[in-house]
Design a protein around this motif. Structure first.
Motif, PDB file in Angstrom:
ATOM      1  N   SER A 143       0.819  -1.225   0.000  1.00 25.50           N
ATOM      2  CA  SER A 143       0.000   0.000   0.000  1.00 25.50           C
ATOM      3  C   SER A 143       0.854   1.276   0.000  1.00 25.50           C
ATOM      4  CB  SER A 143      -0.989  -0.004   1.169  1.00 25.50           C
ATOM      5  OG  SER A 143      -0.318  -0.012   2.404  1.00 25.50           O
ATOM      6  N   ALA A 191       2.043   2.033  -3.588  1.00 31.24           N
ATOM      7  CA  ALA A 191       1.039   2.210  -4.637  1.00 31.24           C
ATOM      8  C   ALA A 191       1.143   3.609  -5.249  1.00 31.24           C
ATOM      9  CB  ALA A 191      -0.359   1.979  -4.071  1.00 31.24           C
ATOM     10  N   ARG A 220      -3.852   1.791  -3.852  1.00 29.01           N
ATOM     11  CA  ARG A 220      -3.568   1.716  -2.410  1.00 29.01           C
ATOM     12  C   ARG A 220      -4.763   1.139  -1.658  1.00 29.01           C
ATOM     13  NH1 ARG A 220      -4.006   6.129   1.384  1.00 29.01           N
ATOM     14  NH2 ARG A 220      -2.732   5.739   3.230  1.00 29.01           N
TER      15      ARG A 220
END
Length: 572
Positions: free
Chosen positions: A508, A511, A517
């Motif tokens: 995440s 991203a 994310r």
């Protein structure tokens, strides 16, 4: 007595918030008891006259003197920002210390605080903060960039046991240093370029990084004071006591009487002191919400920490101007100790989750507009919503319990729910106890502990199922999901999953766009809701009583108050 109080509220609204009316009404209730000794009634009447006849209430005196009286729930565990984790502590610490940025209470957008401005590079990985040259500690020392470097070094010391150390992990090499993979702090991405310039380098772009800086775990602490009272990496030294505490916030700690009051007074050395209208704040540790509500009616509090659920409808009807109910970015849940033998099996944990009637809880017990929770992150947190992980299905819950070896609850050991002392927590625990008995035929005992003992029990793993609540530290789903990483200070369940950790800690942050994310976050939360080391119950609303003389305190998702903007205005 609650039913009598409701009747009194309905029939004597004109004296609802005046101390004399309050004592007269209470005495009228006491005289109904035939067993009440006449002498005691006389004494109570005399005390009421002495207490109320010629003496201003806290609200009246506070409005005149600009002293805010604040109901603060529990006695604070500590006032060290690198040790505490609770909301009661937060309320006090943000008066005493200030981070690089603060939040605008109306919008929750970051605003300048100890730093007057900042720059961010094009990649979003290097933040340069320019500190105010007129910023001072409460003892007159200048606030410098090195103060932040040293404070963050302290916050990452493994021996200190900072449960919020993961708040620093977006910073380059902070996690490696905190976990012992690096012995030297030099590679960590925080540098004092000069006395008033702080440069922070992140491992990856972090959209919420500025919001992190307004969390008390990242506030600066005064090095000389801490070192005066012992090893900086040891807990429990006396630097946080009244007379010792040196802070950089708008107020200074003037009094801390255990279980009575924590008092702060205006800091004349604060860089923005001329804009601080309050001359002081009194924080009262009142765990019993009914007592807090009576204090409000008696004119002893401007703001309560909560309100008994059975009083909400009364205030909506008779005194709506004092009732404040707002959306609140938080989740009420039960934390499960997955090392307990009968709770190791995720089928058992899912059975427990699926046999709680959340709709009944929010409609009949909490009654404050709370929303049943079937995920952990509150719905629409900055545009993020997780899929529900389960539903209320007692029949399926019984089947799961049978699969786990406990048909009709047979052989399931008596299990304990731990909660911190509060009538609201007790009512909810009793309801869950009854639901699990009715739907699963298992026996549950209840154990209440005061705030400090409860926190120690959770931190040491000395519990089976524990009541918990999590309020977002910033407006982003990460604040709800990063707490369940392996060895995270606020995890305390004994559960971890390498796939979950990789999604939250690695995928995440890397991203490129928000939707990517959030896709990683949804995948991680699906793992959490499949394993269920926690049982979500409902999403919070904040429910307070606030006197109409309190100004400059708008409601917001974080229930965030910026004390420097609050003032008291009587006569309305």
């Amino acid at each position: 007595m609650d039913a009598d109080n409701n009747k009194m509220l309905a029939t004597k609204a004109q004296t609802l918030f005046h101390p004399i009316g309050f004592f007269q009404s209470m005495l009228s209730q006491l005289t109904l008891s035939q067993s009440m000794p006449r002498l005691l009634l006389v004494v109570l009447a005399a005390l009421a006259l002495v207490a109320c006849g010629d003496r201003e209430s806290n609200i009246e005196a506070g409005n005149r003197e600009q002293i805010l009286h604040w109901g603060n729930g529990s006695e604070p565990q500590e006032l060290d920002p690198h040790i505490v984790t609770g909301v009661p502590e937060h309320h006090i610490i943000v008066a005493l210390l200030e981070g690089l940025v603060a939040k605008d209470p109306a919008t929750l957008e970051p605003i300048p605080a100890a730093a007057e401005r900042w720059e961010i590079n094009a990649e979003g990985t290097v933040y340069t903060f320019y500190l105010r040259e007129n910023a001072r500690w409460s003892n007159g020392d200048p606030v410098t960039a090195e103060d932040f470097v040293w404070s963050w070094w302290r916050g990452l010391q493994p021996s200190l046991g900072n449960l919020y150390n993961y708040m620093y992990f977006p910073i380059l090499n902070a996690e490696a240093y905190a976990t012992g993979k690096l012995d030297d702090f030099e590679p960590v991405g925080v540098k004092a370029l000069d006395a008033h310039t702080l440069q922070v380098t992140l491992a990856n772009p972090t959209p919420y990084f500025l919001q992190l800086l307004d969390h008390y775990s990242m506030f600066p602490v005064h090095r000389a004071t801490i070192e005066q009272f012992g090893n900086p990496a040891e807990r429990g030294s006396r630097w946080t006591r009244a007379g010792n505490f040196v802070g950089n916030g708008p107020f200074v700690l003037s009094q801390w009487d255990l279980n009575r009051v924590v008092a702060v007074t205006k800091n004349p050395n604060y860089w923005d002191a001329t804009q601080v209208k309050l001359k002081g704040i009194r924080f009262y540790p009142t765990e019993n919400a009914s007592t807090e509500e009576r204090m409000f009616r008696a004119g002893q509090l401007h703001v309560t920490g909560s309100l008994p659920s059975d009083k909400i409808a009364v205030y909506k009807d008779k005194a709506p101007e004092h009732l404040r109910i707002s959306p609140y970015l938080g989740t009420y849940f039960y934390r499960i100790n997955t090392t307990v033998p009968q709770l190791k099996d995720k089928r058992v944990r899912r059975a427990l989750a699926m046999s709680i009637d959340r709709k009944q809880i929010v409609e009949r017990i909490t009654k404050g507009g709370q929303i049943p929770a079937y995920a952990f992150t509150p719905t629409n947190t900055l545009g993020y919503t997780a899929e529900d992980g389960f539903n209320f299905d007692p029949e399926a819950a019984r089947a799961l319990l049978a699969e786990a070896g406990y048909p009709n609850g047979e052989g399931f050991p008596t299990t304990e729910i731990l909660y911190n002392t509060s009538e609201g927590h007790r009512k909810l625990a009793v309801a869950v106890q009854q639901m699990w008995k009715r739907e699963l035929n298992i026996d549950i005992t209840l154990n209440n502990q005061d705030w400090k003992v409860y926190l120690d029990s959770e931190s040491s793993g000395n519990f089976q199922i524990s009541r918990a609540g999590w309020i977002g530290d910033y407006v982003d789903p990460n604040t709800f999901l990063d707490m369940w990483i392996k060895d995270g200070g606020n995890n305390r369940t004994g559960w971890s999953d390498p796939r979950y950790d990789d999604l939250v800690l690695n995928k995440s942050p890397a991203a490129a766009v928000r939707e990517e994310r959030y896709r990683h976050f949804r995948e991680a939360e699906a793992i959490l809701l499949d394993e269920l080391p926690i049982i979500p119950v409902y999403f919070y609303t904040s429910v307070h009583l606030t006197h109409h003389s309190v100004k400059g305190m708008p409601g917001n998702l974080l229930d965030y108050a910026l004390y420097k903007r609050i003032y008291l205005q009587a006569g309305e």
